[in-house]
Design a protein around this motif. Structure first.
Motif, PDB file in Angstrom:
ATOM      1  N   ASN A  23       0.974  -1.146  -0.083  1.00 16.21           N
ATOM      2  CA  ASN A  23      -0.060   0.029  -0.001  1.00 16.21           C
ATOM      3  C   ASN A  23       0.942   1.295   0.048  1.00 16.21           C
ATOM      4  OD1 ASN A  23      -1.665   2.055   0.524  1.00 16.21           O
ATOM      5  ND2 ASN A  23      -2.542   1.089   2.334  1.00 16.21           N
ATOM      6  N   PRO A  24       0.781   1.902  -1.017  1.00 18.50           N
ATOM      7  CA  PRO A  24       1.837   3.100  -0.964  1.00 18.50           C
ATOM      8  C   PRO A  24       1.610   4.279  -0.138  1.00 18.50           C
ATOM      9  CG  PRO A  24       0.263   3.198  -3.076  1.00 18.50           C
ATOM     10  CD  PRO A  24       0.260   1.905  -2.367  1.00 18.50           C
ATOM     11  N   PHE A  25       0.158   4.100   0.021  1.00 22.86           N
ATOM     12  CA  PHE A  25      -0.014   5.347   1.129  1.00 22.86           C
ATOM     13  C   PHE A  25       0.360   5.239   2.749  1.00 22.86           C
ATOM     14  CE2 PHE A  25      -3.053   5.751  -2.531  1.00 22.86           C
ATOM     15  CZ  PHE A  25      -2.953   7.074  -2.618  1.00 22.86           C
ATOM     16  N   THR A  26       0.840   3.810   2.785  1.00 26.64           N
ATOM     17  CA  THR A  26       1.372   3.510   4.145  1.00 26.64           C
ATOM     18  C   THR A  26       2.820   3.406   4.299  1.00 26.64           C
ATOM     19  OG1 THR A  26       0.865   1.332   3.980  1.00 26.64           O
ATOM     20  CG2 THR A  26      -0.816   2.661   4.958  1.00 26.64           C
ATOM     21  N   GLN A  27       3.427   3.535   3.083  1.00 24.07           N
ATOM     22  CA  GLN A  27       4.728   3.832   2.793  1.00 24.07           C
ATOM     23  C   GLN A  27       5.396   4.825   3.601  1.00 24.07           C
ATOM     24  OE1 GLN A  27       7.357   1.660   0.776  1.00 24.07           O
ATOM     25  NE2 GLN A  27       8.712   2.925   1.995  1.00 24.07           N
ATOM     26  N   GLU A  28       6.470   4.468   4.455  1.00 26.34           N
ATOM     27  CA  GLU A  28       7.349   5.422   5.202  1.00 26.34           C
ATOM     28  C   GLU A  28       7.957   6.571   4.142  1.00 26.34           C
ATOM     29  OE1 GLU A  28       9.151   3.926   8.513  1.00 26.34           O
ATOM     30  OE2 GLU A  28       7.223   3.853   9.674  1.00 26.34           O
ATOM     31  N   LEU A  29       7.973   7.409   4.231  1.00 20.48           N
ATOM     32  CA  LEU A  29       8.746   8.511   3.525  1.00 20.48           C
ATOM     33  C   LEU A  29       9.501   9.539   4.157  1.00 20.48           C
ATOM     34  CD1 LEU A  29       5.750   9.583   1.187  1.00 20.48           C
ATOM     35  CD2 LEU A  29       7.565   7.803   0.557  1.00 20.48           C
TER      36      LEU A  29
ATOM     37  N   LEU B  13       1.983   9.104   2.615  1.00 15.37           N
ATOM     38  CA  LEU B  13       0.860   9.651   1.895  1.00 15.37           C
ATOM     39  C   LEU B  13      -0.566   9.870   2.798  1.00 15.37           C
ATOM     40  CD1 LEU B  13       1.321   8.447  -1.934  1.00 15.37           C
ATOM     41  CD2 LEU B  13       2.190  10.575  -0.896  1.00 15.37           C
ATOM     42  N   ASP B  14      -0.729   8.852   3.567  1.00 17.40           N
ATOM     43  CA  ASP B  14      -2.056   8.781   4.407  1.00 17.40           C
ATOM     44  C   ASP B  14      -2.039   9.842   5.221  1.00 17.40           C
ATOM     45  OD1 ASP B  14      -3.745   7.178   3.412  1.00 17.40           O
ATOM     46  OD2 ASP B  14      -2.883   5.262   4.760  1.00 17.40           O
TER      47      ASP B  14
ATOM     48  N   ARG C 240      -0.837  19.674  -2.180  1.00 19.48           N
ATOM     49  CA  ARG C 240       0.391  19.264  -1.835  1.00 19.48           C
ATOM     50  C   ARG C 240       1.293  18.718  -2.871  1.00 19.48           C
ATOM     51  NH1 ARG C 240       0.690  19.389   3.652  1.00 19.48           N
ATOM     52  NH2 ARG C 240      -0.863  18.323   4.843  1.00 19.48           N
ATOM     53  N   PHE C 241       2.372  19.285  -3.056  1.00 14.57           N
ATOM     54  CA  PHE C 241       3.380  18.651  -4.314  1.00 14.57           C
ATOM     55  C   PHE C 241       4.469  18.072  -3.609  1.00 14.57           C
ATOM     56  CE2 PHE C 241       6.555  18.867  -7.264  1.00 14.57           C
ATOM     57  CZ  PHE C 241       5.824  18.809  -8.553  1.00 14.57           C
ATOM     58  N   ILE C 242       4.677  16.795  -3.930  1.00 18.98           N
ATOM     59  CA  ILE C 242       5.778  16.003  -3.219  1.00 18.98           C
ATOM     60  C   ILE C 242       6.569  15.640  -4.473  1.00 18.98           C
ATOM     61  CG2 ILE C 242       6.399  13.931  -2.012  1.00 18.98           C
ATOM     62  CD1 ILE C 242       3.171  13.999  -1.054  1.00 18.98           C
ATOM     63  N   PHE C 243       8.248  15.780  -4.081  1.00 19.67           N
ATOM     64  CA  PHE C 243       8.947  15.582  -5.275  1.00 19.67           C
ATOM     65  C   PHE C 243       9.844  14.438  -4.753  1.00 19.67           C
ATOM     66  CE2 PHE C 243      13.488  16.581  -6.451  1.00 19.67           C
ATOM     67  CZ  PHE C 243      13.394  15.981  -7.720  1.00 19.67           C
ATOM     68  N   VAL C 244       9.651  13.169  -5.044  1.00 24.86           N
ATOM     69  CA  VAL C 244      10.139  11.977  -4.746  1.00 24.86           C
ATOM     70  C   VAL C 244      11.387  11.587  -5.402  1.00 24.86           C
ATOM     71  CG1 VAL C 244       9.799   9.164  -4.659  1.00 24.86           C
ATOM     72  CG2 VAL C 244       7.687  11.000  -4.633  1.00 24.86           C
TER      73      VAL C 244
END
Lengths: 144, 200
Positions: free
Chosen positions: B37-43, B52-53, B97-101
């Motif tokens: 689940n990419p939304f619970t991935q730690e960033l 992302l959550d 929100r703009f996120i630069f990965v």
């Protein structure tokens, strides 16, 4: 009338002789952003001769390493690759620009100052040298 | 004769075992994929670990993927998006929100990413994640990238998708802003989504 025509012919032929082999138009070095370790030089080159040339090398004193590169968009993916040469076709204009061919500069020896001019030599396959006086600019090309 | 027979049996048994192994492995892989689940991935963000959550609530999320040695696409996109953000009304900007990965965690630390993005717009949040999670995270959003060794001072480059992924507040993938689209087209898309989701 004939005389006038002759006069113009003379004038234009004179102009052809006075033209440089390769015209250098609007050379720019992009001032790199913080933490950006590379930057690029863009320029438009007009080959005024009836001979095809190739840029085979770039040198100068502002960067440690110069490389010839190209960019390509394929299937929504951006790819950058070094190239052995950049072709300057006879009687044609070649653009080194964002999204295409460019000279990559690595290991800058000093920070580039806006509007300062930096010398970069482009070496052609016949060993002749195009001397480019590139102006450092912060601006980023918005569209490719 | 018996010897030959038993050799045959051993061989087929081995083959069956190998096949079972292959099936089990691919089953495990597919389970992992489903579970990811990419939304619970730690960033890793400048403010610490986020997901992302945490970020998506009541916002349109924009994801852009790139690296700091990127000579062209990344600075061009980030400077264009910054100029778009500058033109948006504050109440609209507040919903974005703009996120630069970072796609090059080996070279680009979060500190370097933060210094880099600070040159653009304060709305642009840099994040990095570990190399192993990068694959599933990017593919969850249809983004592809590959590390390509080069005969260059750069050592290697990262080929990567240049689209900006737009996610709705309810975590749906809405749209891809294409690199080739003009500034006006991108603004149209953004305004359209702000209208749909926030009546702005």
């Amino acid at each position: 009338m004939k005389l006038i025509v002759l006069f113009f012919m003379l004038l234009t032929s004179f102009q052809v002789f006075s033209e440089s082999k390769i015209e250098v138009i609007n050379p720019i070095i992009r001032i790199p952003l913080p933490e950006m370790t590379v930057t690029a030089m863009f320029v438009t080159l007009k080959n005024n001769t009836d001979t095809d040339f190739k840029i085979v090398k770039a040198t100068g004193d502002v960067a440690g390493v110069y490389e010839l590169h190209t960019m390509e968009m394929k299937g929504g993916k951006m790819k950058m690759r070094p190239v052995d040469y950049i072709e300057l076709k006879k009687r044609a204009i070649t653009e080194l620009k964002s999204g295409g061919f460019h000279v990559m500069l690595f290991n800058l020896k000093k920070p580039l100052l806006e509007n300062e001019v930096y010398n970069i030599d482009l070496i052609l396959n016949d060993k002749s040298v195009i001397s480019v006086k590139a102006v450092a600019k912060k601006i980023m090309p918005m569209h490719m | 004769m018996n010897k030959i027979l038993s050799k045959g049996v051993v061989k087929s048994l081995l083959a069956v075992l190998v096949l079972m192994g292959v099936f089990y492995y691919s089953y495990q892989q597919s389970v992992q994929k489903k579970r990811y689940n990419p939304f619970t991935q730690e960033l890793i963000s400048p403010a610490g670990i986020v997901t992302l959550d945490d970020l998506h609530k009541d916002k349109l999320i924009f994801l852009y993927f790139g690296f700091l040695s990127c000579p062209d696409a990344c600075p061009t996109t980030l400077s264009e998006i910054s100029s778009i953000f500058k033109s948006l009304a504050p109440q609209k900007l507040e919903k974005i929100r703009f996120i630069f990965v970072g796609l090059d965690p080996e070279r680009d630390s979060i500190d370097r990413m933060t210094k880099y993005t600070s040159h653009f717009h304060e709305k642009i949040i840099p994040v990095t994640l570990d190399l192993n999670s990068l694959g599933p995270f990017t593919s969850a959003f249809g983004i592809t990238y590959s590390k390509v060794p080069l005969k260059s001072t750069m050592g290697y480059t990262i080929d990567h998708s240049t689209q900006i992924v737009v996610l709705s507040p309810d975590k749906k993938k809405l749209h891809l802003l294409e690199h080739e689209e003009t500034r006006a087209q991108k603004i149209d898309h953004i305004n359209n989504y702000l209208k749909i989701y926030f009546q702005l």
